[in-house]
Design an enzyme around this catalytic site. Structure first.
Site, PDB file in Angstrom:
ATOM      1  N   CYS A  94       0.841  -1.191   0.000  1.00  0.00           N
ATOM      2  CA  CYS A  94       0.000   0.000   0.000  1.00  0.00           C
ATOM      3  C   CYS A  94       0.882   1.250   0.000  1.00  0.00           C
ATOM      4  O   CYS A  94       1.801   1.367   0.821  1.00  0.00           O
ATOM      5  CB  CYS A  94      -0.897  -0.005   1.237  1.00  0.00           C
ATOM      6  N   CYS A  97       0.253   3.181   3.608  1.00  0.00           N
ATOM      7  CA  CYS A  97       0.726   2.721   4.920  1.00  0.00           C
ATOM      8  C   CYS A  97       1.785   1.626   4.844  1.00  0.00           C
ATOM      9  O   CYS A  97       2.215   1.121   5.874  1.00  0.00           O
ATOM     10  CB  CYS A  97      -0.446   2.246   5.765  1.00  0.00           C
ATOM     11  N   CYS A 142      -7.176  -1.220   1.288  1.00  0.00           N
ATOM     12  CA  CYS A 142      -6.181  -1.667   2.261  1.00  0.00           C
ATOM     13  C   CYS A 142      -6.864  -1.934   3.598  1.00  0.00           C
ATOM     14  O   CYS A 142      -7.606  -1.082   4.106  1.00  0.00           O
ATOM     15  CB  CYS A 142      -5.108  -0.594   2.413  1.00  0.00           C
ATOM     16  N   CYS A 145      -5.205   0.836   6.364  1.00  0.00           N
ATOM     17  CA  CYS A 145      -5.448   2.293   6.337  1.00  0.00           C
ATOM     18  C   CYS A 145      -6.716   2.667   5.571  1.00  0.00           C
ATOM     19  O   CYS A 145      -7.103   3.834   5.572  1.00  0.00           O
ATOM     20  CB  CYS A 145      -4.252   3.037   5.767  1.00  0.00           C
ATOM     21  N   CYS A 165      -7.895  -5.798 -10.096  1.00  0.00           N
ATOM     22  CA  CYS A 165      -7.481  -4.741 -11.016  1.00  0.00           C
ATOM     23  C   CYS A 165      -7.160  -3.501 -10.176  1.00  0.00           C
ATOM     24  O   CYS A 165      -8.061  -2.813  -9.702  1.00  0.00           O
ATOM     25  CB  CYS A 165      -8.618  -4.485 -12.002  1.00  0.00           C
TER      26      CYS A 165
END
Length: 177
Positions: A94, A97, A142, A145, A165
């Site tokens: 991510c 984070c 995510c 976060c 995707c």
């Protein structure tokens, strides 16, 4: 999902239909296009996450394009992410984070213009229904976060048959050492 000699062509036809449906929603998309060149959807209701920052702090931690995608559920233009061409072994994390989200071992070329994976890493993502742009899709974000990664579709390769995707700007690549 069907398997057999025509299943790849059916998946490709579905991808093309989804791209066409997205293009058909272009009138709406033009109205929602951010100045950064990133399509912005209606943000989801507030949730609580392990990593949480004020809007002001997120804006300082992320580029304007990353902010539009991760925090406002935007979408980058197809075929613009350098991660499309990333072929090295490693992990896609991510960008908000740094939580590891996808292994390079599950990345595949979908032909859609966005980095695609057939499976996330364990305990990395959450999903929710997304009804923006006049269609129903499963949004991927995510787990730690809440940053928006993209969407998951059921036209991917085996063994899962799924295509995660993802927006390349929502991820960062960490090569294996």
């Amino acid at each position: 999902m069907s398997t057999g000699p025509h299943s790849d062509s059916k998946r490709q036809a579905r991808r093309q239909w989804l791209l066409a449906a997205g293009a058909a929603a272009g009138g709406y998309a033009v109205l929602r296009f951010a100045t950064s060149g990133t399509l912005v959807a209606n943000a989801a209701p507030a949730e609580s996450f392990e990593v949480s920052h004020s809007d002001e702090t997120w804006r300082t931690l992320l580029t304007p394009q990353q902010y539009a995608i991760l925090r406002q559920e935007g979408t980058e233009r197809a075929f613009t992410s350098p991660l499309n061409e990333e072929k090295r072994r490693g992990v896609f994390a991510c960008a908000g984070c740094s939580l590891d989200a996808f292994s390079s071992e599950t990345k595949f070329e979908s032909g859609t213009g966005w980095p695609s994976f057939w499976k996330p890493l364990p305990n990395a993502i959450n999903q929710r229904s997304d009804r923006s742009l006049g269609m129903v899709r499963d949004e991927v974000h995510c787990r730690r976060c809440g940053g928006h990664f993209g969407h998951v579709f059921d036209d991917g390769p085996q063994p899962t048959g799924l295509r995660y995707c993802m927006n390349g700007l929502s991820l960062k690549f960490n090569p294996a050492s």
